[in-house]
Write a protein that holds these residues in place. Structure first.
Motif, PDB file in Angstrom:
ATOM      1  N   VAL A   1       2.742   7.935  -6.638  1.00 46.72           N
ATOM      2  CA  VAL A   1       2.086   9.098  -7.225  1.00 46.72           C
ATOM      3  C   VAL A   1       3.098  10.216  -7.422  1.00 46.72           C
ATOM      4  O   VAL A   1       3.659  10.717  -6.460  1.00 46.72           O
TER       5      VAL A   1
ATOM      6  N   VAL B   1       2.310   1.835  -3.422  1.00 45.53           N
ATOM      7  CA  VAL B   1       1.335   2.409  -4.344  1.00 45.53           C
ATOM      8  C   VAL B   1       1.135   3.884  -4.050  1.00 45.53           C
ATOM      9  O   VAL B   1       1.148   4.737  -4.941  1.00 45.53           O
ATOM     10  N   LYS B   2       0.978   4.184  -2.752  1.00 42.27           N
ATOM     11  CA  LYS B   2       0.796   5.581  -2.338  1.00 42.27           C
ATOM     12  C   LYS B   2       1.922   6.455  -2.862  1.00 42.27           C
ATOM     13  O   LYS B   2       1.712   7.553  -3.345  1.00 42.27           O
TER      14      LYS B   2
ATOM     15  N   THR C   1      -6.515   3.774   2.585  1.00 46.27           N
ATOM     16  CA  THR C   1      -6.738   3.863   1.151  1.00 46.27           C
ATOM     17  C   THR C   1      -5.443   3.608   0.389  1.00 46.27           C
ATOM     18  O   THR C   1      -4.352   3.826   0.924  1.00 46.27           O
ATOM     19  N   MET C   2      -5.597   3.151  -0.842  1.00 47.67           N
ATOM     20  CA  MET C   2      -4.426   2.999  -1.702  1.00 47.67           C
ATOM     21  C   MET C   2      -4.034   4.348  -2.298  1.00 47.67           C
ATOM     22  O   MET C   2      -2.981   4.481  -2.902  1.00 47.67           O
ATOM     23  N   GLY C   3      -4.887   5.319  -2.148  1.00 48.25           N
ATOM     24  CA  GLY C   3      -4.634   6.618  -2.753  1.00 48.25           C
ATOM     25  C   GLY C   3      -3.566   7.390  -2.014  1.00 48.25           C
ATOM     26  O   GLY C   3      -3.241   7.100  -0.857  1.00 48.25           O
ATOM     27  N   ALA C   4      -3.036   8.383  -2.685  1.00 47.30           N
ATOM     28  CA  ALA C   4      -1.938   9.162  -2.104  1.00 47.30           C
ATOM     29  C   ALA C   4      -2.466  10.242  -1.171  1.00 47.30           C
ATOM     30  O   ALA C   4      -3.612  10.664  -1.279  1.00 47.30           O
ATOM     31  N   ASP C   5      -1.619  10.666  -0.225  1.00 41.87           N
ATOM     32  CA  ASP C   5      -1.950  11.821   0.597  1.00 41.87           C
ATOM     33  C   ASP C   5      -1.548  13.054  -0.195  1.00 41.87           C
ATOM     34  O   ASP C   5      -0.369  13.282  -0.447  1.00 41.87           O
TER      35      ASP C   5
ATOM     36  N   ASN D   1      -3.385  14.692 -15.682  1.00 45.55           N
ATOM     37  CA  ASN D   1      -4.815  14.850 -15.405  1.00 45.55           C
ATOM     38  C   ASN D   1      -5.297  16.268 -15.669  1.00 45.55           C
ATOM     39  O   ASN D   1      -6.392  16.465 -16.207  1.00 45.55           O
TER      40      ASN D   1
ATOM     41  N   ILE E   1      -6.393   9.100  -7.988  1.00 40.31           N
ATOM     42  CA  ILE E   1      -5.056   9.230  -7.425  1.00 40.31           C
ATOM     43  C   ILE E   1      -5.183   9.384  -5.916  1.00 40.31           C
ATOM     44  O   ILE E   1      -4.369   8.881  -5.146  1.00 40.31           O
TER      45      ILE E   1
ATOM     46  N   ARG F   1       0.832  -1.192   0.000  1.00 42.42           N
ATOM     47  CA  ARG F   1       0.000   0.000   0.000  1.00 42.42           C
ATOM     48  C   ARG F   1       0.873   1.251   0.000  1.00 42.42           C
ATOM     49  O   ARG F   1       0.599   2.214  -0.706  1.00 42.42           O
TER      50      ARG F   1
ATOM     51  N   GLU G   1     -11.094   9.588 -12.977  1.00 36.88           N
ATOM     52  CA  GLU G   1      -9.683   9.226 -13.176  1.00 36.88           C
ATOM     53  C   GLU G   1      -8.789   9.988 -12.216  1.00 36.88           C
ATOM     54  O   GLU G   1      -7.916   9.437 -11.561  1.00 36.88           O
ATOM     55  N   TRP G   2      -9.020  11.283 -12.193  1.00 34.29           N
ATOM     56  CA  TRP G   2      -8.160  12.176 -11.428  1.00 34.29           C
ATOM     57  C   TRP G   2      -8.292  11.902  -9.934  1.00 34.29           C
ATOM     58  O   TRP G   2      -7.303  11.766  -9.203  1.00 34.29           O
TER      59      TRP G   2
ATOM     60  N   LEU H   1       1.394  12.583 -12.792  1.00 36.81           N
ATOM     61  CA  LEU H   1      -0.039  12.289 -12.796  1.00 36.81           C
ATOM     62  C   LEU H   1      -0.875  13.562 -12.714  1.00 36.81           C
ATOM     63  O   LEU H   1      -1.908  13.669 -13.374  1.00 36.81           O
ATOM     64  N   PHE H   2      -0.418  14.505 -11.884  1.00 39.18           N
ATOM     65  CA  PHE H   2      -1.181  15.759 -11.796  1.00 39.18           C
ATOM     66  C   PHE H   2      -1.181  16.459 -13.142  1.00 39.18           C
ATOM     67  O   PHE H   2      -2.223  16.880 -13.640  1.00 39.18           O
TER      68      PHE H   2
END
Lengths: 244, 244
Positions: A23, A19-20, B92-96, A31, B56, A16, B52-53, A27-28
């Motif tokens: 980023v 993956v985090k 979450t797998m998402g980024a901070d 997008n 992240i 995890r 999509e955005w 990507l920003f």
């Protein structure tokens, strides 16, 4: 068993985390530029519809004002009488509509205007992000073209490992493969076409300008990726002097 | 000569008057429905980009919430912590992301929300216009389906002169011609598919429902065009009783 499940939990946590942390600003940038393009498309189709609609009321405006942004601004800011003066006419083929039939058009115009504002905001954000992430690219290519190049390559890293001839043709893949397949004329530029250096160049110089620009971008992204010292201004100056 | 130029001026004036007066509510209805459809398309693509955005940041939301409107509302109304609770997850797998990287997403969401509001406003206007112009059609078919039928025919007049079988298949032209050309299955309905009577009907009854609906619309538009007495409610009731 308890050991195994602990291992599993630890593993999951690590995955995890990986993956985090995967980023990146790439990507920003990608997008934002995707969203900007989507908004532009929406604005174009909505403006086309507004033109059709408004032509019931004042068909002369559609004919006289070809710039979309100006059209929307005029619809919003001025009423029919004021537009008569602007267009230097004193009568119209359009119908006299009740207020309630004009209002929904203004609503659409207002929304198009909002979307345009939003593009500006996103562009600002794009610039801030790129200023930190790839300042040299930003200076040379500009926010929009730079972001499109980055997206075309996939990431700053991939862009930094490209040859300048590849950078020059990013965004012209269709024309390039048509050239390879059928022997049609090779493209001279892809996204770089939208750069003002290329746009301002004489027709016969456009290819040359694109090549020179790609060379500088090639240097700029390498500096950005390998965290070199900022020298965007110097590079840009060299270009501008050459194509003055 | 003076007489001739007077005649010319008079003629021009008459022509202009004729053009002015050729504007009928048909045009309003057609333009509004075109704009509503354009807005819906814009909302769909923008929401896809937002998904999509936002993934992240919080990929779990995209997976859990498939309804577009709900997705946008959640993004707007709740922050990450509140969404954790809603999604019943604690990680979450998402980024901070920093606040400045989340804000542009919220901007997009806000704009999508605005566009949705605008569709509502346009629908209201469409209903008001149709209530005056074709109240029976409005009652039977509803504003959106009714407007699409009217656009499909070209005008209320043309719609009023159509047979009910033609009305039933308006909007299914592609399937109809495929049927004629290749012998594929004939379509059962066009725009009427979007009517709730057809949507609610059992699969085997859908064709029957569309036919009955087309029959009533056939009557409704004739009453509307020839300025008959309003009887939309009665016609609708007959339909509803039959397909209870």
């Amino acid at each position: 068993m308890s050991k195994l499940s602990k291992l599993r939990a630890k593993n999951l946590e690590l995955a995890r985390k990986a993956v985090k942390e995967s980023v990146s600003p790439d990507l920003f940038v990608i997008n934002v530029i995707n969203n900007i393009e989507e908004l532009q498309k929406a604005i174009n189709t909505l403006t086309k519809r507004l033109r059709e609609w408004y032509s019931i009321y004042l068909p002369e405006l559609d004919k006289e004002v070809s710039d979309n942004e100006a059209f929307v601004r005029l619809v919003l800011k001025k009423d029919k009488k004021a537009l008569f003066k602007d267009l230097k006419i004193n009568n119209t083929m359009g119908a006299d509509l009740a207020k309630k039939d004009v209002e929904p058009m203004l609503l659409i115009a207002k929304n198009i205007d909002n979307l345009t504002q939003q593009i500006r905001e996103l562009e600002k954000y794009l610039e801030t992000t790129m200023k930190e992430y790839c300042p040299n690219l930003l200076t040379i290519a500009g926010a929009l073209v730079g972001a499109k190049l980055l997206r075309g390559a996939g990431s700053l890293k991939k862009l930094a490992l490209m040859r300048s001839s590849t950078i020059q043709l990013l965004g012209a893949e269709k024309a390039l493969f048509r050239h390879i397949r059928t022997g049609a004329k090779p493209p001279k530029y892809g996204y770089l076409m939208q750069h003002q250096l290329v746009q301002k160049a004489k027709k016969t110089d456009k290819g040359k300008a694109a090549r020179a620009l790609a060379d500088k971008i090639f240097i700029a992204v390498r500096i950005d990726f390998f965290k070199g010292k900022y020298m965007g201004d110097k590079l840009l100056k060299e270009l501008e002097v050459r194509f003055k």
